[in-house]
Motif scaffolding. Structure first.
Motif, PDB file in Angstrom:
ATOM      1  N   GLN A  75      57.572  60.443  54.643  1.00 25.49           N
ATOM      2  CA  GLN A  75      57.567  59.499  53.530  1.00 25.49           C
ATOM      3  C   GLN A  75      57.450  58.073  54.073  1.00 25.49           C
ATOM      4  OE1 GLN A  75      57.904  60.284  50.256  1.00 25.49           O
ATOM      5  NE2 GLN A  75      59.032  62.208  50.100  1.00 25.49           N
ATOM      6  N   ILE A  79      54.916  53.676  47.477  1.00 23.36           N
ATOM      7  CA  ILE A  79      54.003  54.589  46.795  1.00 23.36           C
ATOM      8  C   ILE A  79      52.844  53.887  46.101  1.00 23.36           C
ATOM      9  CG2 ILE A  79      55.920  56.179  46.427  1.00 23.36           C
ATOM     10  CD1 ILE A  79      55.786  55.449  43.437  1.00 23.36           C
ATOM     11  N   SER A  98      49.572  53.651  55.236  1.00 23.02           N
ATOM     12  CA  SER A  98      50.059  53.675  53.864  1.00 23.02           C
ATOM     13  C   SER A  98      49.818  52.307  53.228  1.00 23.02           C
ATOM     14  CB  SER A  98      51.542  54.058  53.829  1.00 23.02           C
ATOM     15  OG  SER A  98      52.326  53.127  54.550  1.00 23.02           O
ATOM     16  N   GLY A 551      53.356  58.691  43.896  1.00 21.55           N
ATOM     17  CA  GLY A 551      54.016  59.263  45.060  1.00 21.55           C
ATOM     18  C   GLY A 551      53.287  58.860  46.319  1.00 21.55           C
ATOM     19  N   ALA A 553      53.347  60.896  50.221  1.00 23.82           N
ATOM     20  CA  ALA A 553      53.971  61.723  51.256  1.00 23.82           C
ATOM     21  C   ALA A 553      52.909  62.519  51.984  1.00 23.82           C
ATOM     22  CB  ALA A 553      55.001  62.669  50.637  1.00 23.82           C
TER      23      ALA A 553
END
Length: 560
Positions: A75, A79, A98, A551, A553
Motif C-alpha cells: 500500500q 489513492i 504511485s 484505492g 494497492a
C-alpha cells in the motif's frame, strides 16, 4: 457551459535460476527468440521491446491457476487516481510509482519497502489537468528514471533511491501544464519521452537527454514545420504529443512511438492540412532524433483519435511487422523496416466517422467531420475504441488479447474562446458540447477479444457491462490475466477464453499486471485502484461508475 467545464463535468516448469531449469521452463524451440529473453524478470514497460506483455514463465498453468493465493500486498498510502503503472522487476526487486511521482523499490518476494523517493514538485502541479498519476518508471544503467508532473526527467540511484540528476524540459506555466505522465524510455544511453498536450494549445515535442548526465540530447517537433500541413499559425497551437511510452529496437537504433491528436480536437476549420506528425506512428533514430519514417493513420484528425498506443511487433511471412491500434477503431499492420502498409482491419464494432480505410494505401474513405451548430454522433468516442491500457500477445497461441469499448459521443464543434484558454489546465477541444452515448441499436459495453493480430479474425471474445481499463498479461502457462472496473481480477484460458480463476481486489484496475520469478517461484502482480480521467468521462455513459470505490494497492499472487 464552456468547453473546459464540460470536460471537467465529464470529468512453465519451475525456474530455479540455473540454465538447466530455464531450459525446462521454456520450449527448446523458443530459446533465444524475441519475447522469451530474461524470463525471470519484467525489465521493461512491455517486458520486451516487441510490446508483447508476455511472460515465458509457465509454473502457473491452466491446471493449477485456481490454487493462486495472495503472497503480499503493498500500500503506497495515497489513492489519488489509483495505480496506473506497470511495475518493473529486476533480480527480485520491484520498482513502481504511485500518486505524485512517489517511487518505490519493493522486495518482489515479500512486498517489503526497500526505499521510497518522493520528489519536491513545483506547486504548478496543483493546476495541471493531467495531474497526480504516472504510468511507471524505467530501470537501467544502474538508475531508476521517471518523468514528473512538473515537466522533468529525474534519475535515481537504483540501489538507494538517491536523486542523481534532474532536468527541467518543459515550462508548465507556458505550455498548459505539459507534463510527463508516462515513463521515459531508454535508447542506449539516451532517455526519451513525450508529454501530454494533444488536447492543449501547444506545439508538442518529444524530448531526449543523456541518461547518465541528464544533459539534453535532442528534441523532436511533433508539429511539422510545413505551411501545407499546418496553414497559417495553426501549428503553434496544434497540440500533438507522444504521451505513451515508445519502444526501442537496439539492433537498428530505432525508436517507435505513437503521437496524439491535433488541436483543437473537433474544430478543424483553421487547420485544413494533414497536420503532420499528429495521429502518427514515428520511427526515430535513437542517437540523433532524426525521423526515419512515419505512418500517419488519421490525417487532419478531427475526432480526438490519437495514434499513441503500443507498437506490437510480430512476424508475417518471415519478416517483422508492427501491429498498431489507434483510437479511431482501426489496426494498421505495417513493415517494421519502412512503415509500408501490409493491412488495415477494423477493431471496433461501431465505426461511423469513415466508411472505411483503404488497406493498401491507408486513405480514409469518405470521412465525416464535426460541424458548428450541428450535433453529430461519432463512434468510437474520444477515449477510443480502447483506452491506453495495453493488449498482450502470446506466441504460443498466436493471438493478441486486447480490451475494447463500444461507446460513442455526440459532438457540436465550436471555436475555442480565448478567455477560456488562460488557465494552465485549459483544454483546446474545439467544442460547444460533447456527450457520451450508446452505440446505435445497442447498449454501451466493453470486451476482451482474442484475435489474429494480422487479420483481426476473432478466436473468442468476452463481453463486460462496463469497459475494462486494465492492461492485459499473457503467459507461457496458457493464461490471460486482466481486471475490470469493479476490481475483479480474472485468469482466462488463452485458447478458449474460459474463466479459470478470479479474485475481488476491492477497487478497479487501471495499470499493467506483470509476472516474474524469485528463487524459483512465479508471481503475478496486479496494480489495483481505479483512477485516471477515463472513468470520469465514461460515467456519462455508465452512471454506476460514480459509485465505484477508489484505492491503490499492489497485490501479488503465487501458488500455495
Amino acid at each position: 457551459m464552456t468547453a473546459s467545464r464540460n470536460m471537467f463535468r465529464l470529468s512453465a516448469a519451475l525456474l530455479a535460476g540455473s540454465a538447466l531449469s530455464f531450459m525446462t521452463a521454456v520450449p527448446a524451440m523458443a530459446q533465444g527468440k524475441a519475447g522469451f529473453e530474461d524470463p525471470n524478470n519484467w525489465p521493461e514497460y512491455h517486458r520486451t521491446s516487441n510490446a508483447w506483455r508476455f511472460s515465458p514463465l509457465n509454473q502457473i498453468t491452466r491446471e493449477n491457476v485456481k490454487k493462486l493465493k495472495v503472497a503480499w500486498v503493498h500500500q503506497p498510502g495515497n489513492i489519488t487516481h489509483g495505480l496506473q503503472a506497470t511495475p518493473i522487476v529486476i533480480d527480485g526487486v520491484m520498482y513502481s510509482i504511485s500518486a505524485n511521482n512517489n517511487v518505490w523499490a519493493i522486495d518482489a518476494a515479500t512486498g517489503k519497502t526497500l526505499w521510497n523517493y518522493a520528489p519536491k514538485l513545483d506547486k504548478i502541479v496543483d493546476q495541471v489537468f493531467y495531474g497526480a498519476a504516472s504510468r511507471g518508471v524505467t530501470v537501467g544503467r544502474g538508475k531508476v528514471f521517471l518523468g514528473t508532473l512538473d515537466g522533468r526527467f529525474i534519475a535515481l540511484d537504483q540501489k538507494t533511491g538517491k536523486e542523481l540528476w534532474s532536468t527541467q524540459l518543459t515550462n508548465p506555466k507556458t505550455q498548459y501544464g505539459a507534463l510527463f505522465s508516462a515513463p521515459p524510455q531508454l535508447a542506449g544511453n539516451v532517455l526519451f519521452g513525450g508529454t501530454t498536450g494533444g488536447d492543449q494549445p501547444i506545439s508538442g515535442k518529444i524530448y531526449a537527454v543523456n541518461a547518465d548526465t541528464g544533459k539534453p540530447a535532442w528534441t523532436f517537433d511533433v508539429i511539422k514545420n510545413d505551411p501545407k500541413s499546418w496553414p497559417g499559425d495553426s501549428g503553434k497551437v496544434g497540440g500533438g504529443s507522444a504521451w505513451m511510452p515508445g519502444t526501442y529496437d537496439a539492433k537498428t537504433d530505432t525508436i517507435y512511438i505513437g503521437t496524439s491528436n491535433a488541436a483543437p480536437d473537433y474544430y478543424n476549420y483553421d487547420r485544413k492540412g494533414d497536420n503532420l506528425y499528429t495521429a502518427s506512428l514515428l520511427a526515430i533514430e535513437g542517437k540523433t532524433g532524426k525521423l526515419k519514417w512515419h505512418r500517419q493513420e488519421v490525417p487532419n484528425d478531427s475526432w480526438d483519435y490519437d495514434s499513441a498506443y503500443e507498437a506490437l511487433v510480430v512476424q508475417k511471412d518471415g519478416k517483422d511487422v508492427i501491429v498498431h491500434l489507434n483510437k479511431g477503431g482501426f489496426v494498421f499492420v505495417m513493415d517494421k523496416k519502412d512503415g509500408a502498409l501490409e493491412n488495415v482491419w477494423q477493431f471496433s464494432e461501431n465505426v461511423n466517422w469513415v466508411k472505411g480505410i483503404d488497406p493498401k494505401t491507408g486513405a480514409l474513405i469518405d470521412p465525416v467531420y464535426p460541424e458548428i451548430d450541428k450535433t453529430k454522433t461519432f463512434c468510437p468516442n474520444l477515449l477510443g475504441a480502447r483506452s491506453w491500457n495495453h493488449g498482450a500477445y502470446n506466441p504460443g497461441t498466436g493471438l493478441w488479447y486486447s480490451h475494447a469499448m463500444e461507446v460513442c459521443n455526440e459532438v457540436v464543434a465550436g471555436k475555442d474562446d480565448p478567455d477560456n484558454l488562460k488557465a494552465v489546465s485549459a483544454l483546446s477541444l474545439g467544442i460547444e458540447s460533447i456527450k457520451l452515448v450508446a452505440p446505435p441499436n445497442s447498449k454501451p459495453h466493453g470486451r476482451l477479444d482474442a484475435r489474429d493480430p494480422l487479420t483481426g479474425k476473432v478466436k473468442w471474445s468476452i463481453k463486460y457491462d462496463m469497459p475494462p481499463l486494465s492492461s492485459v498479461l499473457t503467459t507461457a502457462g496458457g493464461l490471460v490475466f486482466t481486471g475490470d472496473l469493479e476490481g475483479k481480477i480474472f485468469g482466462y484460458d488463452a485458447d478458449t477464453g474460459k474463466e479459470l480463476w478470479s479474485f475481488n481486489s476491492g477497487s478497479g484496475l487501471r495499470g499493467g499486471p506483470v509476472s516474474y520469478s524469485v528463487k524459483g517461484k512465479q508471481y503475478i502482480v496486479f496494480p489495483t485502484g481505479l483512477g485516471s480521467h477515463a472513468p470520469g468521462f465514461l460515467a456519462g455513459a455508465f452512471p454506476q461508475i460514480k459509485d465505484l470505490p477508489g484505492g491503490a494497492a499492489l497485490i501479488a499472487f503465487t501458488l500455495e
